[in-house]
Each structure stands twice: as structure tokens, then as C-alpha cells.
Design a protein around this motif. Structure first.
Motif, PDB file in Angstrom:
ATOM      1  N   LEU A  31      19.207  -7.406 -11.849  1.00 30.83           N
ATOM      2  CA  LEU A  31      18.951  -5.981 -11.669  1.00 30.83           C
ATOM      3  C   LEU A  31      18.848  -5.252 -13.004  1.00 30.83           C
ATOM      4  CD1 LEU A  31      21.290  -5.420  -8.604  1.00 30.83           C
ATOM      5  CD2 LEU A  31      18.795  -5.404  -8.611  1.00 30.83           C
ATOM      6  N   ARG A  32      19.656  -5.651 -13.968  1.00 30.48           N
ATOM      7  CA  ARG A  32      19.538  -5.054 -15.304  1.00 30.48           C
ATOM      8  C   ARG A  32      18.173  -5.376 -15.907  1.00 30.48           C
ATOM      9  NH1 ARG A  32      25.023  -6.608 -16.158  1.00 30.48           N
ATOM     10  NH2 ARG A  32      24.303  -8.538 -17.136  1.00 30.48           N
ATOM     11  N   GLY A  33      17.766  -6.638 -15.766  1.00 27.92           N
ATOM     12  CA  GLY A  33      16.491  -7.058 -16.335  1.00 27.92           C
ATOM     13  C   GLY A  33      15.317  -6.307 -15.733  1.00 27.92           C
ATOM     14  N   VAL A  34      15.334  -6.117 -14.419  1.00 28.39           N
ATOM     15  CA  VAL A  34      14.257  -5.384 -13.760  1.00 28.39           C
ATOM     16  C   VAL A  34      14.270  -3.930 -14.225  1.00 28.39           C
ATOM     17  CG1 VAL A  34      13.357  -4.583 -11.551  1.00 28.39           C
ATOM     18  CG2 VAL A  34      14.223  -6.913 -11.762  1.00 28.39           C
ATOM     19  N   GLN A  35      15.453  -3.341 -14.280  1.00 29.51           N
ATOM     20  CA  GLN A  35      15.561  -1.956 -14.716  1.00 29.51           C
ATOM     21  C   GLN A  35      15.061  -1.779 -16.154  1.00 29.51           C
ATOM     22  OE1 GLN A  35      19.550  -0.273 -15.122  1.00 29.51           O
ATOM     23  NE2 GLN A  35      18.882   1.563 -14.045  1.00 29.51           N
ATOM     24  N   GLN A  36      15.265  -2.784 -16.978  1.00 29.85           N
ATOM     25  CA  GLN A  36      14.813  -2.737 -18.371  1.00 29.85           C
ATOM     26  C   GLN A  36      13.327  -3.055 -18.517  1.00 29.85           C
ATOM     27  OE1 GLN A  36      17.488  -5.563 -20.122  1.00 29.85           O
ATOM     28  NE2 GLN A  36      19.263  -4.191 -20.036  1.00 29.85           N
ATOM     29  N   GLY A  37      12.683  -3.433 -17.424  1.00 28.60           N
ATOM     30  CA  GLY A  37      11.260  -3.703 -17.460  1.00 28.60           C
ATOM     31  C   GLY A  37      10.889  -5.109 -17.889  1.00 28.60           C
ATOM     32  N   ARG A  38      11.849  -6.033 -17.889  1.00 31.97           N
ATOM     33  CA  ARG A  38      11.543  -7.401 -18.293  1.00 31.97           C
ATOM     34  C   ARG A  38      10.742  -8.098 -17.198  1.00 31.97           C
ATOM     35  NH1 ARG A  38      17.274  -9.571 -19.190  1.00 31.97           N
ATOM     36  NH2 ARG A  38      16.146 -11.568 -19.159  1.00 31.97           N
ATOM     37  N   GLU A  39       9.604  -8.632 -17.569  1.00 33.14           N
ATOM     38  CA  GLU A  39       8.725  -9.267 -16.584  1.00 33.14           C
ATOM     39  C   GLU A  39       9.158 -10.685 -16.251  1.00 33.14           C
ATOM     40  OE1 GLU A  39       4.847  -8.893 -18.254  1.00 33.14           O
ATOM     41  OE2 GLU A  39       4.662  -6.772 -17.688  1.00 33.14           O
ATOM     42  N   GLN A  63       0.817  -1.214   0.000  1.00 30.01           N
ATOM     43  CA  GLN A  63       0.000   0.000   0.000  1.00 30.01           C
ATOM     44  C   GLN A  63       0.850   1.264   0.000  1.00 30.01           C
ATOM     45  OE1 GLN A  63      -3.187   0.056  -0.645  1.00 30.01           O
ATOM     46  NE2 GLN A  63      -3.139  -2.189  -0.723  1.00 30.01           N
ATOM     47  N   ARG A  64       1.940   1.260   0.739  1.00 31.30           N
ATOM     48  CA  ARG A  64       2.822   2.440   0.751  1.00 31.30           C
ATOM     49  C   ARG A  64       3.471   2.640  -0.612  1.00 31.30           C
ATOM     50  NH1 ARG A  64       5.262   4.322   5.541  1.00 31.30           N
ATOM     51  NH2 ARG A  64       6.524   5.631   4.166  1.00 31.30           N
ATOM     52  N   MET A  65       3.856   1.561  -1.269  1.00 33.61           N
ATOM     53  CA  MET A  65       4.466   1.667  -2.590  1.00 33.61           C
ATOM     54  C   MET A  65       3.447   2.185  -3.606  1.00 33.61           C
ATOM     55  SD  MET A  65       6.762  -1.845  -2.564  1.00 33.61           S
ATOM     56  CE  MET A  65       7.746  -1.556  -4.041  1.00 33.61           C
ATOM     57  N   LEU A  66       2.215   1.707  -3.494  1.00 30.15           N
ATOM     58  CA  LEU A  66       1.172   2.165  -4.409  1.00 30.15           C
ATOM     59  C   LEU A  66       0.816   3.629  -4.172  1.00 30.15           C
ATOM     60  CD1 LEU A  66      -1.210  -0.938  -4.410  1.00 30.15           C
ATOM     61  CD2 LEU A  66       0.130  -0.094  -6.344  1.00 30.15           C
ATOM     62  N   SER A  67       0.759   4.029  -2.919  1.00 34.04           N
ATOM     63  CA  SER A  67       0.355   5.406  -2.607  1.00 34.04           C
ATOM     64  C   SER A  67       1.409   6.414  -3.017  1.00 34.04           C
ATOM     65  CB  SER A  67       0.047   5.547  -1.108  1.00 34.04           C
ATOM     66  OG  SER A  67       1.206   5.316  -0.337  1.00 34.04           O
ATOM     67  N   SER A  68       2.651   5.968  -3.150  1.00 34.58           N
ATOM     68  CA  SER A  68       3.704   6.893  -3.573  1.00 34.58           C
ATOM     69  C   SER A  68       3.558   7.270  -5.045  1.00 34.58           C
ATOM     70  CB  SER A  68       5.086   6.285  -3.337  1.00 34.58           C
ATOM     71  OG  SER A  68       5.346   5.254  -4.270  1.00 34.58           O
ATOM     72  N   ALA A  69       2.889   6.415  -5.811  1.00 32.03           N
ATOM     73  CA  ALA A  69       2.637   6.654  -7.241  1.00 32.03           C
ATOM     74  C   ALA A  69       3.929   6.773  -8.047  1.00 32.03           C
ATOM     75  CB  ALA A  69       1.771   7.899  -7.452  1.00 32.03           C
ATOM     76  N   GLN A  70       5.045   6.365  -7.463  1.00 37.95           N
ATOM     77  CA  GLN A  70       6.324   6.379  -8.162  1.00 37.95           C
ATOM     78  C   GLN A  70       6.615   4.992  -8.730  1.00 37.95           C
ATOM     79  OE1 GLN A  70       8.173   9.228  -8.638  1.00 37.95           O
ATOM     80  NE2 GLN A  70       6.390  10.199  -7.654  1.00 37.95           N
ATOM     81  N   PRO A  71       7.314   4.900  -9.857  1.00 39.73           N
ATOM     82  CA  PRO A  71       7.670   3.585 -10.386  1.00 39.73           C
ATOM     83  C   PRO A  71       8.420   2.761  -9.345  1.00 39.73           C
ATOM     84  CG  PRO A  71       8.161   5.309 -11.982  1.00 39.73           C
ATOM     85  CD  PRO A  71       7.813   6.006 -10.698  1.00 39.73           C
ATOM     86  N   ALA A  72       8.029   1.531  -9.180  1.00 39.99           N
ATOM     87  CA  ALA A  72       8.653   0.642  -8.209  1.00 39.99           C
ATOM     88  C   ALA A  72       8.469  -0.787  -8.691  1.00 39.99           C
ATOM     89  CB  ALA A  72       8.040   0.834  -6.815  1.00 39.99           C
ATOM     90  N   ALA A  73       9.241  -1.704  -8.107  1.00 41.42           N
ATOM     91  CA  ALA A  73       9.234  -3.084  -8.598  1.00 41.42           C
ATOM     92  C   ALA A  73       9.171  -4.083  -7.454  1.00 41.42           C
ATOM     93  CB  ALA A  73      10.486  -3.345  -9.439  1.00 41.42           C
ATOM     94  N   LEU A  74       8.369  -5.121  -7.675  1.00 46.28           N
ATOM     95  CA  LEU A  74       8.322  -6.292  -6.813  1.00 46.28           C
ATOM     96  C   LEU A  74       8.947  -7.442  -7.590  1.00 46.28           C
ATOM     97  CD1 LEU A  74       4.624  -6.016  -5.569  1.00 46.28           C
ATOM     98  CD2 LEU A  74       6.679  -5.318  -4.318  1.00 46.28           C
ATOM     99  N   VAL A  75       9.924  -8.112  -6.991  1.00 44.25           N
ATOM    100  CA  VAL A  75      10.656  -9.175  -7.679  1.00 44.25           C
ATOM    101  C   VAL A  75      10.543 -10.461  -6.882  1.00 44.25           C
ATOM    102  CG1 VAL A  75      12.895  -9.913  -8.564  1.00 44.25           C
ATOM    103  CG2 VAL A  75      12.285  -7.477  -8.601  1.00 44.25           C
ATOM    104  N   GLY A  76      10.063 -11.510  -7.513  1.00 50.39           N
ATOM    105  CA  GLY A  76       9.989 -12.818  -6.878  1.00 50.39           C
ATOM    106  C   GLY A  76      10.977 -13.759  -7.531  1.00 50.39           C
ATOM    107  N   VAL A  77      11.835 -14.382  -6.729  1.00 53.01           N
ATOM    108  CA  VAL A  77      12.829 -15.308  -7.267  1.00 53.01           C
ATOM    109  C   VAL A  77      12.237 -16.715  -7.265  1.00 53.01           C
ATOM    110  CG1 VAL A  77      15.148 -16.264  -7.028  1.00 53.01           C
ATOM    111  CG2 VAL A  77      14.733 -13.840  -6.529  1.00 53.01           C
ATOM    112  N   ALA A  78      11.844 -17.169  -8.436  1.00 57.71           N
ATOM    113  CA  ALA A  78      11.284 -18.506  -8.615  1.00 57.71           C
ATOM    114  C   ALA A  78      12.421 -19.435  -9.074  1.00 57.71           C
ATOM    115  CB  ALA A  78      10.148 -18.469  -9.630  1.00 57.71           C
ATOM    116  N   SER A  79      12.184 -20.242 -10.095  1.00 54.90           N
ATOM    117  CA  SER A  79      13.202 -21.170 -10.587  1.00 54.90           C
ATOM    118  C   SER A  79      12.688 -21.835 -11.856  1.00 54.90           C
ATOM    119  CB  SER A  79      13.498 -22.247  -9.539  1.00 54.90           C
ATOM    120  OG  SER A  79      14.302 -23.286 -10.071  1.00 54.90           O
TER     121      SER A  79
END
Length: 278
Positions: free
Chosen positions: A215-223, A127-143
Motif C-alpha cells: 500500500l505504501r508503494g502504490v501510494q508513492q506511485g511505484r509501478e 470505465q467508471r474509474m476512468l470517467s471519474s477522472a480522479q487518481p485511482a490505482a489498479l494493482v495486480g499481484v504477480a510474483s
């Protein structure tokens, strides 16, 4: 080349004392970010925090404990505000046999950490990340192990397959917002989780290189980020085989050590089914 330029200013990394987590933390700290270091090994976490004491804090919650994770998040945000990057990296691995009663506890604990632990990591920040309205990322490390079940690895594969589906759902829900969701599927990284493996590990990747690629992939917007990419290609190629042939190939490989066997990695908080019922 590192990412030591303008990057994420405020990051949270769980599993920060594992090989991959340490590499991620070091890269983020070197880039100038403030980093919440979440893990179970305090000496290792404190050594990382010493790289930038004014920008780091150490936390030792059980990632599957929602109350403990909420307390951690509240403390961090009181100090540094809402993060613009949360990496749910904490995870455990180990062999699993359905016919062994004690392994049921292994599966439960693996699901708690690898799957539930990602949701409890994201929840207190969302909720805090959403309320900031700034670009942000959630990253889940799967496999890549979450792409298809493998003999003797059912608990781990199930936990990572569930995680991939959870991240897909969350990504769809957050499409209208500035918050992005990224699924990372490593193959084999040279860490403690793979040290006991007795089978071939094609594309074995060093954690520092994997951290930079993530980190490069997240910065580049790769889902969807596969580490390294060629392991993803190999896995997809194998998936084109008839299921019986695919299974026969996998059955010919040595299995990952089960909890308690030589080479097995520890699973924090593991309680046997027998003890749990007492």
C-alpha cells in the motif's frame, strides 16, 4: 506503523480470505476505506466485514467468471460508487508436471484464476474509474516466479509471467489517464500458499508487513513493487548465471507439491481433464 490516515476511500480486494488478502483488507479497513471483500471463504470474509459493517460488503464470485464479477462490481458501485483502488490479489499455486495428464487441468485452472481473473477483476470497474477522472490505482499481484520459469512450477510461473506482461500492456494503454497500474511481485509470504513448500524460502515475509509495503508503494506511485526488495535482488543475481548452471541449482531443490499430494494447497473449481471430457 500503519497507514491509518487519509488513504484510499473505496477499495476492492480479491482473494480477501487468503493470508495476504486478509492483511490488505484489515489495513484498508483500519485506514477508513470502504472495502469490497471478494473471496471464497464466507466466514473469514464476514469476520473481516464485522470490523466495519457499514463500510464493507462480502462477495463470493469465481474471479474467472466475467458475468459474476460484473454483478459483484455493479452491486458494489451502486452502494459506494467507483473505487479508487482495485487489488487483484486472488491466486492459486501448485506444482505442475507436463507429463501428468491430470496436471493439464491444473494449468488451465491456474491460468483462469491467476491471469484471466485479473482482467475480469479490472474490467467491470475500468470505465467508471476512468470517467471519474480522479487518481485511482489498479494493482495486480504477480510474483517473482513470473520472472523466470522453475522446474516443477511451470503452470504457476507461466500464469504470473503472463500477468506481468498483461499489466505492462495495460499500464501503457492508461498512461494518458489518471489511472495507474502497479505490478506487485512478492517472493515468499508466510501464507497457506507457501505452507506446503519443502524448499528454502529466503526473505520469507509476514503478510501484515507485506500489505503495508504494498500500500505504501502504490501510494508513492511505484509501478513495480517487490516484496521484500532483497528477494528481487537475489532473483536478478541468479539470472546473471548461465542458464544451465541456473537450472542445475533449481533442479537440486525440492519441488512444490502437486494437486492431491501432501501439503498441496486447494485449487477452487479444479476439474480433472478426464472428468472435463466426460
Amino acid at each position: 506503523m500503519g497507514l491509518h490516515n487519509t488513504y484510499y476511500r473505496n477499495a476492492v480486494v480479491t482473494g480477501a480470505c487468503g493470508g495476504f488478502g486478509q492483511a490488505l483488507a484489515r489495513e484498508l479497513i483500519a485506514s477508513g476505506a470502504s472495502v469490497a471483500l471478494v473471496g471464497m471463504n464466507r466466514p473469514l470474509l464476514e469476520a473481516l466485514a464485522a470490523l466495519a459493517p457499514e463500510r464493507c460488503a462480502v462477495y463470493q464470485p469465481d474471479v474467472s467468471d466475467a458475468s459474476a464479477m460484473q454483478a459483484m462490481a455493479a452491486d458494489w458501485m451502486a452502494r459506494h460508487g467507483a473505487p479508487d483502488l482495485v487489488i487483484a490479489n486472488a491466486g492459486v499455486a501448485g506444482g505442475f508436471e507436463t507429463g501428468m495428464a491430470e496436471d493439464l487441468a491444473v494449468m488451465r485452472r491456474m491460468l483462469e484464476i491467476n491471469l484471466l481473473g485479473v482482467a475480469t477483476t479490472f474490467h467491470p470497474f475500468l470505465q467508471r474509474m476512468l470517467s471519474s477522472a480522479q487518481p485511482a490505482a489498479l494493482v495486480g499481484v504477480a510474483s517473482v516466479a513470473g520472472w523466470r520459469g522453475m522446474p516443477g512450477n511451470g503452470a504457476y510461473c507461466a500464469s504470473k509471467a503472463g500477468l506481468i506482461a498483461y499489466l505492462q500492456s495495460l499500464r501503457a494503454e492508461l498512461r494518458p489517464t489518471a489511472l495507474t497500474v502497479h505490478t506487485v511481485s512478492p517472493g515468499y509470504l508466510r501464507t497457506a500458499l507457501t505452507a506446503g513448500n519443502r524448499f528454502a524460502m529466503p526473505g520469507l515475509m509476514e503478510p501484515d508487513a507485506a500489505a503495508r509495503a504494498l500500500l505504501r508503494g502504490v501510494q508513492q506511485g511505484r509501478e513495480h513493487i517487490v516484496l521484500p526488495r532483497r528477494v528481487g535482488w537475489l532473483s536478478r543475481a541468479l539470472s546473471l548465471l548461465p542458464a544451465r548452471l541456473h537450472d542445475r541449482i533449481l533442479l537440486g531443490q525440492p519441488r512444490k507439491p502437486r494437486a492431491g499430494q501432501a501439503g498441496a494447497t486447494p485449487i477452487p473449481g479444479l476439474v480433472s481433464e478426464q472428468k472435463a471430457s466426460e
